[in-house]
Design an enzyme around this catalytic site. Structure first.
Site, PDB file in Angstrom:
ATOM      1  N   ASP A 159     -23.595  41.713 -35.924  1.00  0.00           N
ATOM      2  CA  ASP A 159     -24.028  43.002 -36.448  1.00  0.00           C
ATOM      3  C   ASP A 159     -23.739  43.101 -37.945  1.00  0.00           C
ATOM      4  OD1 ASP A 159     -24.788  43.822 -33.961  1.00  0.00           O
ATOM      5  OD2 ASP A 159     -23.009  45.039 -33.576  1.00  0.00           O
ATOM      6  N   GLU A 168      10.157   6.811 -62.204  1.00  0.00           N
ATOM      7  CA  GLU A 168      10.369   7.448 -60.907  1.00  0.00           C
ATOM      8  C   GLU A 168       9.108   8.140 -60.395  1.00  0.00           C
ATOM      9  OE1 GLU A 168      13.169  10.988 -58.953  1.00  0.00           O
ATOM     10  OE2 GLU A 168      13.550  10.239 -60.994  1.00  0.00           O
ATOM     11  N   ILE A 169       8.417   8.865 -61.284  1.00  0.00           N
ATOM     12  CA  ILE A 169       7.203   9.574 -60.861  1.00  0.00           C
ATOM     13  C   ILE A 169       6.134   8.582 -60.430  1.00  0.00           C
ATOM     14  CG2 ILE A 169       5.345  11.093 -61.629  1.00  0.00           C
ATOM     15  CD1 ILE A 169       7.351  12.453 -63.465  1.00  0.00           C
ATOM     16  N   GLY A 205     -13.373  51.012 -43.581  1.00  0.00           N
ATOM     17  CA  GLY A 205     -11.978  50.983 -43.175  1.00  0.00           C
ATOM     18  C   GLY A 205     -11.432  49.588 -42.928  1.00  0.00           C
ATOM     19  N   PRO A 249     -12.573  46.143 -37.046  1.00  0.00           N
ATOM     20  CA  PRO A 249     -13.259  47.023 -37.998  1.00  0.00           C
ATOM     21  C   PRO A 249     -13.548  46.414 -39.361  1.00  0.00           C
ATOM     22  CG  PRO A 249     -10.957  47.654 -37.802  1.00  0.00           C
ATOM     23  CD  PRO A 249     -11.184  46.570 -36.793  1.00  0.00           C
ATOM     24  N   MET A 272     -20.321  56.865 -36.342  1.00  0.00           N
ATOM     25  CA  MET A 272     -21.724  57.057 -36.756  1.00  0.00           C
ATOM     26  C   MET A 272     -22.063  58.546 -36.894  1.00  0.00           C
ATOM     27  SD  MET A 272     -23.339  54.104 -34.248  1.00  0.00           S
ATOM     28  CE  MET A 272     -22.272  54.566 -32.870  1.00  0.00           C
ATOM     29  N   GLY A 290     -18.865  44.489 -34.430  1.00  0.00           N
ATOM     30  CA  GLY A 290     -17.812  45.201 -35.140  1.00  0.00           C
ATOM     31  C   GLY A 290     -17.016  46.067 -34.186  1.00  0.00           C
ATOM     32  N   GLY A 291     -15.701  46.150 -34.408  1.00  0.00           N
ATOM     33  CA  GLY A 291     -14.858  46.954 -33.532  1.00  0.00           C
ATOM     34  C   GLY A 291     -14.697  46.312 -32.174  1.00  0.00           C
ATOM     35  N   HIS A 294       5.777  -0.348 -69.902  1.00  0.00           N
ATOM     36  CA  HIS A 294       6.701  -1.129 -70.728  1.00  0.00           C
ATOM     37  C   HIS A 294       7.768  -1.775 -69.859  1.00  0.00           C
ATOM     38  CE1 HIS A 294       5.057   0.057 -74.573  1.00  0.00           C
ATOM     39  NE2 HIS A 294       5.092   1.330 -74.209  1.00  0.00           N
ATOM     40  N   LYS A 341     -27.687  46.529 -36.540  1.00  0.00           N
ATOM     41  CA  LYS A 341     -28.416  47.789 -36.627  1.00  0.00           C
ATOM     42  C   LYS A 341     -27.736  48.701 -37.633  1.00  0.00           C
ATOM     43  CE  LYS A 341     -27.834  48.187 -32.186  1.00  0.00           C
ATOM     44  NZ  LYS A 341     -27.507  46.800 -31.822  1.00  0.00           N
TER      45      LYS A 341
END
Length: 480
Positions: free
Chosen positions: A254, A22-23, A418, A231, A389, A307-308, A43, A276
């Site tokens: 960034d 079967e497999i 975060g 973030p 910052m 970012g953000g 077989h 930066k």
């Protein structure tokens, strides 16, 4: 990545399957769908395979496996319940440098069968590397419901037009733009509705439009997109942001953009880090502005990934001013700003009717010639300060706020990295802010106000709450 995903062309290539049950039948069915020539060693044959053998659809080579039977085959499958035989097949194939799969025995597989979503000629394969096949199957079932059956027809039409498109759109970027527009526009809707003649008419119209656009000066074709990356957690990137970065020719990013977000950028897009850090600028802002304009004037789709949110202490406004002055088309994709995302992950609501009726976003990194902050306004009670910052000027911030009337025991939080897996939250009071900031990994956000106390109640990460050590110094606790 333990397995490199590949798509093999099995058409009219011999594949040896050891096993006739079967497999083996299930594996043979999949191989035949790919056009393979099936040779079987077993077989006995299960009824479906016996019928195929009688019809000449498979070849029953032998009843007993010997290594010589591997001569001239492309792939080998061992699908028996005899572990000793499966091992013998695996070792013989390995010695001949043949790819071999022993069913349900992952260590004895030099290739594995993925879960498949078949929209031929479009095929999606999902694999867990043999570690969690049920999870891969569940994911396949979800994708089956999301991917329309018309995708295969759409891919067939695209394939029939591919050579013609190459002769009329000469650059790779022009062809890529053409197909991107086609697959998300009216053409896709027409194919889905079964209106194939109208779909080909739409394709022709889009091709003519693209050729007209190709004749325009490069500057008229380029564009700039400012995209907020959020973030850190890639799950906070907006759907629109993902779509835009997937279409970019070049991405300027960034240091604050996480590696997980960068992994979502299209593989062949050029990536330039212009980020930066405090006291360490890769590129001055004016040079970044000039580079954005220069790349767009070369006809490229330029993404400025920040970012953000690009319009909250991200200098996005300055960069779009430069684009507008140069006559470059632009767009903005907002992002989850750090103050909103980071505090939410830390269990600190920025506003709460019992503690804070307002929130003020400020930066601790002002222009040297800028106006001084209005400390008397910032020191008022029942408001939250979210300071970007601000770690380098934490001592001055605490001193000025206390001097202008904010209580020295006002709760504060310093949240480092975060929303990422290694987020750290430090809790203390305003008089402790300098020490908290000094030991905080960067990037870090400062939060000042009574809402910080709610962190102890609603921090949704569910780990141990940050505490203050016996000598009065706040302890750094990893909430990831």
């Amino acid at each position: 990545m333990n397995y490199l995903p590949l798509f093999a062309d099995l058409r009219q290539r011999p594949v040896l399957v050891v096993g006739g049950g079967e497999i083996a039948t299930r594996k043979i069915d999949l191989l035949q769908r790919a056009g393979a020539e099936i040779k079987i060693v077993a077989h006995a044959l299960a009824e479906p395979l016996a019928a195929q053998h009688q019809a000449g659809q498979v070849e029953w080579l032998a009843r007993v496996f010997t290594p010589e039977l591997l001569s001239g085959v492309f792939l080998v499958i061992a699908a028996t319940d005899d572990a000793e035989l499966n091992t013998a097949v695996f070792e013989a194939a390995n010695q001949r440098h043949l790819l071999v799969n022993v069913v349900d025995d992952q260590p004895k597989c030099s290739f594995i069968f993925p879960s498949i979503v078949d929209r031929s000629p479009l095929v999606v394969a999902i694999s867990s590397g043999g570690q969690a096949p049920v999870l891969a199957r569940l994911l396949r079932e979800k994708l089956e419901s999301l991917l329309p059956a018309s995708l295969g027809t759409m891919a067939q039409i695209a394939g029939s037009w591919r050579d013609r498109i190459k002769t009329r759109l000469h650059s790779m970027s022009a062809r890529r733009r053409f197909w991107e527009r086609l697959f998300v526009g009216r053409f896709a809707a027409l194919v889905s509705a079964g209106q194939l003649a109208q779909a080909e008419d739409e394709l022709q119209q889009q091709l003519t439009h693209q050729q007209d656009e190709q004749r325009q000066p490069a500057a008229a074709r380029g564009e700039i997109a400012l995209v907020g990356a959020g973030p850190g957690d890639a799950g906070l990137l907006t759907l629109r942001g993902l779509q835009v970065i997937q279409q970019a020719d070049v991405v300027l990013y960034d240091h604050l953009v996480s590696a997980d977000v960068l992994d979502l950028v299209r593989r062949d897009a050029e990536r330039l880090c212009v980020g930066k850090r405090a006291s360490a600028h890769s590129l001055p802002q004016d040079e970044i502005n000039q580079l954005l304009v220069k790349l767009a004037q070369e006809g490229k789709r330029v993404v400025r990934l920040k970012g953000g949110d690009p319009f909250i202490f991200g200098r996005g406004g300055e960069e779009l001013q430069a684009a507008a002055q140069a006559g470059i088309a632009f767009q903005v994709v907002p992002g989850v700003t750090a103050a909103a995302g980071v505090t939410a992950y830390a269990g600190i609501p920025l506003t709460h009717r019992d503690y804070a009726q307002s929130v003020i976003f400020i930066t601790g990194h002002c222009r040297p010639d800028g106006d001084a902050l209005d400390w008397s306004t910032l020191a008022r009670g029942r408001q939250t300060l979210a300071i970007y910052m601000g770690t380098m000027k934490a001592a001055e911030i605490a001193q000025q706020l206390i001097a202008h009337g904010r209580a020295s025991h006002t709760p504060v939080a310093v949240i480092s990295r975060g929303t990422r897996h290694d987020q750290q939250v430090q809790i203390g009071t305003l008089q402790q802010l300098e020490h908290l900031a000094r030991q905080a990994p960067t990037p870090a956000l400062l939060v000042i106000g009574e809402v910080v106390d709610l962190h102890h109640q609603i921090a949704w990460f569910g780990q141990k709450t940050p505490t203050v050590t016996q000598d009065g110094r706040p302890a750094v606790v990893n909430l990831a």
